[in-house]
Design a protein around this motif. Structure first.
Motif, PDB file in Angstrom:
ATOM      1  N   TRP A  16       8.565  59.026  79.549  1.00  0.00           N
ATOM      2  CA  TRP A  16       7.356  58.209  79.468  1.00  0.00           C
ATOM      3  C   TRP A  16       6.701  58.404  78.105  1.00  0.00           C
ATOM      4  O   TRP A  16       6.435  59.533  77.690  1.00  0.00           O
ATOM      5  CB  TRP A  16       6.391  58.589  80.581  1.00  0.00           C
ATOM      6  CG  TRP A  16       6.927  58.315  81.956  1.00  0.00           C
ATOM      7  CD1 TRP A  16       6.754  57.185  82.694  1.00  0.00           C
ATOM      8  CD2 TRP A  16       7.720  59.189  82.775  1.00  0.00           C
ATOM      9  NE1 TRP A  16       7.388  57.287  83.908  1.00  0.00           N
ATOM     10  CE2 TRP A  16       7.988  58.514  83.990  1.00  0.00           C
ATOM     11  CE3 TRP A  16       8.225  60.486  82.599  1.00  0.00           C
ATOM     12  CZ2 TRP A  16       8.731  59.089  85.008  1.00  0.00           C
ATOM     13  CZ3 TRP A  16       8.974  61.052  83.611  1.00  0.00           C
ATOM     14  CH2 TRP A  16       9.211  60.364  84.802  1.00  0.00           C
ATOM     15  N   GLN A  17       6.414  57.315  77.424  1.00  0.00           N
ATOM     16  CA  GLN A  17       5.835  57.339  76.081  1.00  0.00           C
ATOM     17  C   GLN A  17       4.385  56.873  76.136  1.00  0.00           C
ATOM     18  O   GLN A  17       4.061  55.861  76.747  1.00  0.00           O
ATOM     19  CB  GLN A  17       6.647  56.425  75.162  1.00  0.00           C
ATOM     20  CG  GLN A  17       6.104  56.261  73.760  1.00  0.00           C
ATOM     21  CD  GLN A  17       6.975  55.343  72.927  1.00  0.00           C
ATOM     22  OE1 GLN A  17       8.196  55.507  72.867  1.00  0.00           O
ATOM     23  NE2 GLN A  17       6.360  54.371  72.280  1.00  0.00           N
ATOM     24  N   HIS A  72      -3.623  65.579  80.840  1.00  0.00           N
ATOM     25  CA  HIS A  72      -3.925  65.329  82.245  1.00  0.00           C
ATOM     26  C   HIS A  72      -3.925  63.832  82.549  1.00  0.00           C
ATOM     27  O   HIS A  72      -3.439  63.414  83.613  1.00  0.00           O
ATOM     28  CB  HIS A  72      -5.270  65.959  82.618  1.00  0.00           C
ATOM     29  CG  HIS A  72      -5.186  67.408  82.945  1.00  0.00           C
ATOM     30  ND1 HIS A  72      -4.682  67.872  84.137  1.00  0.00           N
ATOM     31  CD2 HIS A  72      -5.516  68.511  82.229  1.00  0.00           C
ATOM     32  CE1 HIS A  72      -4.718  69.197  84.161  1.00  0.00           C
ATOM     33  NE2 HIS A  72      -5.225  69.614  83.011  1.00  0.00           N
ATOM     34  N   LEU A  73      -4.429  63.037  81.637  1.00  0.00           N
ATOM     35  CA  LEU A  73      -4.448  61.593  81.845  1.00  0.00           C
ATOM     36  C   LEU A  73      -3.024  61.035  81.898  1.00  0.00           C
ATOM     37  O   LEU A  73      -2.675  60.274  82.813  1.00  0.00           O
ATOM     38  CB  LEU A  73      -5.233  60.918  80.719  1.00  0.00           C
ATOM     39  CG  LEU A  73      -5.353  59.392  80.784  1.00  0.00           C
ATOM     40  CD1 LEU A  73      -6.094  58.971  82.046  1.00  0.00           C
ATOM     41  CD2 LEU A  73      -6.058  58.870  79.538  1.00  0.00           C
ATOM     42  N   ALA A  74      -2.196  61.414  80.935  1.00  0.00           N
ATOM     43  CA  ALA A  74      -0.810  60.940  80.910  1.00  0.00           C
ATOM     44  C   ALA A  74      -0.025  61.493  82.086  1.00  0.00           C
ATOM     45  O   ALA A  74       0.758  60.779  82.731  1.00  0.00           O
ATOM     46  CB  ALA A  74      -0.146  61.336  79.589  1.00  0.00           C
ATOM     47  N   GLY A  75      -0.216  62.773  82.395  1.00  0.00           N
ATOM     48  CA  GLY A  75       0.495  63.384  83.518  1.00  0.00           C
ATOM     49  C   GLY A  75       0.157  62.729  84.844  1.00  0.00           C
ATOM     50  O   GLY A  75       1.034  62.520  85.690  1.00  0.00           O
ATOM     51  N   SER A  76      -1.108  62.370  85.030  1.00  0.00           N
ATOM     52  CA  SER A  76      -1.507  61.697  86.263  1.00  0.00           C
ATOM     53  C   SER A  76      -0.808  60.356  86.402  1.00  0.00           C
ATOM     54  O   SER A  76      -0.402  59.962  87.500  1.00  0.00           O
ATOM     55  CB  SER A  76      -3.026  61.505  86.282  1.00  0.00           C
ATOM     56  OG  SER A  76      -3.687  62.750  86.348  1.00  0.00           O
ATOM     57  N   GLY A  77      -0.646  59.651  85.280  1.00  0.00           N
ATOM     58  CA  GLY A  77       0.068  58.380  85.316  1.00  0.00           C
ATOM     59  C   GLY A  77       1.517  58.546  85.710  1.00  0.00           C
ATOM     60  O   GLY A  77       2.060  57.748  86.487  1.00  0.00           O
ATOM     61  N   VAL A  78       2.165  59.587  85.200  1.00  0.00           N
ATOM     62  CA  VAL A  78       3.563  59.841  85.541  1.00  0.00           C
ATOM     63  C   VAL A  78       3.695  60.231  87.008  1.00  0.00           C
ATOM     64  O   VAL A  78       4.588  59.748  87.714  1.00  0.00           O
ATOM     65  CB  VAL A  78       4.149  60.937  84.629  1.00  0.00           C
ATOM     66  CG1 VAL A  78       5.542  61.344  85.102  1.00  0.00           C
ATOM     67  CG2 VAL A  78       4.201  60.453  83.184  1.00  0.00           C
ATOM     68  N   ILE A  79       2.808  61.090  87.494  1.00  0.00           N
ATOM     69  CA  ILE A  79       2.833  61.490  88.894  1.00  0.00           C
ATOM     70  C   ILE A  79       2.672  60.271  89.799  1.00  0.00           C
ATOM     71  O   ILE A  79       3.350  60.134  90.831  1.00  0.00           O
ATOM     72  CB  ILE A  79       1.729  62.523  89.180  1.00  0.00           C
ATOM     73  CG1 ILE A  79       1.966  63.816  88.402  1.00  0.00           C
ATOM     74  CG2 ILE A  79       1.624  62.806  90.673  1.00  0.00           C
ATOM     75  CD1 ILE A  79       3.205  64.577  88.767  1.00  0.00           C
ATOM     76  N   SER A 116       7.842  68.131  81.583  1.00  0.00           N
ATOM     77  CA  SER A 116       7.527  68.699  80.279  1.00  0.00           C
ATOM     78  C   SER A 116       7.118  67.564  79.355  1.00  0.00           C
ATOM     79  O   SER A 116       7.365  66.389  79.647  1.00  0.00           O
ATOM     80  CB  SER A 116       8.729  69.451  79.693  1.00  0.00           C
ATOM     81  OG  SER A 116       9.042  70.588  80.463  1.00  0.00           O
ATOM     82  N   GLY A 117       6.505  67.934  78.251  1.00  0.00           N
ATOM     83  CA  GLY A 117       6.088  66.894  77.318  1.00  0.00           C
ATOM     84  C   GLY A 117       5.864  67.458  75.928  1.00  0.00           C
ATOM     85  O   GLY A 117       5.851  68.677  75.715  1.00  0.00           O
ATOM     86  N   MET A 166       2.927  60.766  72.503  1.00  0.00           N
ATOM     87  CA  MET A 166       3.234  61.785  73.502  1.00  0.00           C
ATOM     88  C   MET A 166       4.414  61.310  74.336  1.00  0.00           C
ATOM     89  O   MET A 166       4.449  60.170  74.783  1.00  0.00           O
ATOM     90  CB  MET A 166       2.021  62.038  74.409  1.00  0.00           C
ATOM     91  CG  MET A 166       2.242  63.108  75.475  1.00  0.00           C
ATOM     92  SD  MET A 166       0.804  63.287  76.600  1.00  0.00           S
ATOM     93  CE  MET A 166      -0.447  63.893  75.465  1.00  0.00           C
ATOM     94  N   ILE A 167       5.397  62.188  74.522  1.00  0.00           N
ATOM     95  CA  ILE A 167       6.562  61.902  75.352  1.00  0.00           C
ATOM     96  C   ILE A 167       6.556  62.887  76.519  1.00  0.00           C
ATOM     97  O   ILE A 167       6.466  64.094  76.323  1.00  0.00           O
ATOM     98  CB  ILE A 167       7.884  62.044  74.567  1.00  0.00           C
ATOM     99  CG1 ILE A 167       7.879  61.191  73.298  1.00  0.00           C
ATOM    100  CG2 ILE A 167       9.072  61.689  75.453  1.00  0.00           C
ATOM    101  CD1 ILE A 167       7.913  59.714  73.531  1.00  0.00           C
TER     102      ILE A 167
END
Length: 220
Positions: A16-17, A72-79, A116-117, A166-167
């Protein structure tokens, strides 16, 4: 002679980018650059071709709080994309990497984490890629030549990176960073993510057996 043909994509591996607006990236990266440099001053002595790395607790330091919010914002989107039932997660580690010119980062994965990112602070021309490797070991048993490399026949894939990008990827997915061929240092900040309260919320079996009362009602 076929009525129709179709190629099915089975078990895809996602990365995810997330890109910040250029002005925001420039402002944040100046701040992060100064914070990382302060942690590495004075620089430890390393042999040529090696990478400088900070401690793994940057997410607990106030000077990185803005980046932590973005993670946290990006991680929440991936989750949410993965439709996980338990959506709460924690940053288990966060550290900075500085690759001087001529330095690579060898192939590796991040055990004991779900995701991971990496966020890029500095990545000049010649230092703007990250490589991911096919996680299926059987796929490399036979490796014929191809007239053209495509996503359907490649054993590795490269994603272009730039400051402010961010990846996020599965923690088990092996990856590396090519040799820094630019004339400046490449700086990135890596992190790992894990569901909160993993042993209680995630580890129990997904299947459900019969309860005691239900067993007692079973007749032969």
């Amino acid at each position: 002679m076929f009525e129709s043909t179709k190629a099915h994509t089975l078990f895809p591996t996602f990365c995810w980018q997330h890109d910040l607006p250029a002005t925001e990236a420039e402002r944040l990266n100046r701040k992060l650059d100064a914070a990382v440099e302060a942690l590495l001053t004075p620089r430890p002595a390393l042999p040529p071709g090696h990478t400088f790395q900070t401690s793994q607790d940057l997410h607990q330091r106030p000077q990185f709080a803005e980046l932590v919010q973005l993670i946290h914002l990006a991680g929440s989107g991936v989750i949410s994309f993965l439709k996980l039932v338990h959506q709460a997660f924690e940053i288990t580690g966060c550290w900075a990497n500085i690759n001087p010119p001529g330095a690579p980062h060898a192939i590796h994965a991040h055990p004991n984490n779900l995701l991971s990112g990496v966020y890029y602070v500095k990545a000049g021309s010649g230092a703007e890629q990250i490589t991911f490797y096919d996680p299926r070991p059987q796929a490399r048993v036979i490796a014929p030549k191809h007239s053209e490399g495509t996503i359907a026949n490649s054993s590795q894939s490269m994603i272009d990176v730039k400051p402010g990008r961010m990846i996020i990827f599965p923690a088990w997915l092996e990856h590396s960073v090519p040799v820094n061929q630019s004339g400046q240092e490449r700086m990135s900040i890596s992190f790992d993510l894990m569901p909160s309260d993993f042993t209680r919320m995630v580890s129990p079996p997904k299947w459900k057996g019969l309860g005691v009362n239900e067993r007692s009602e079973i007749k032969s």
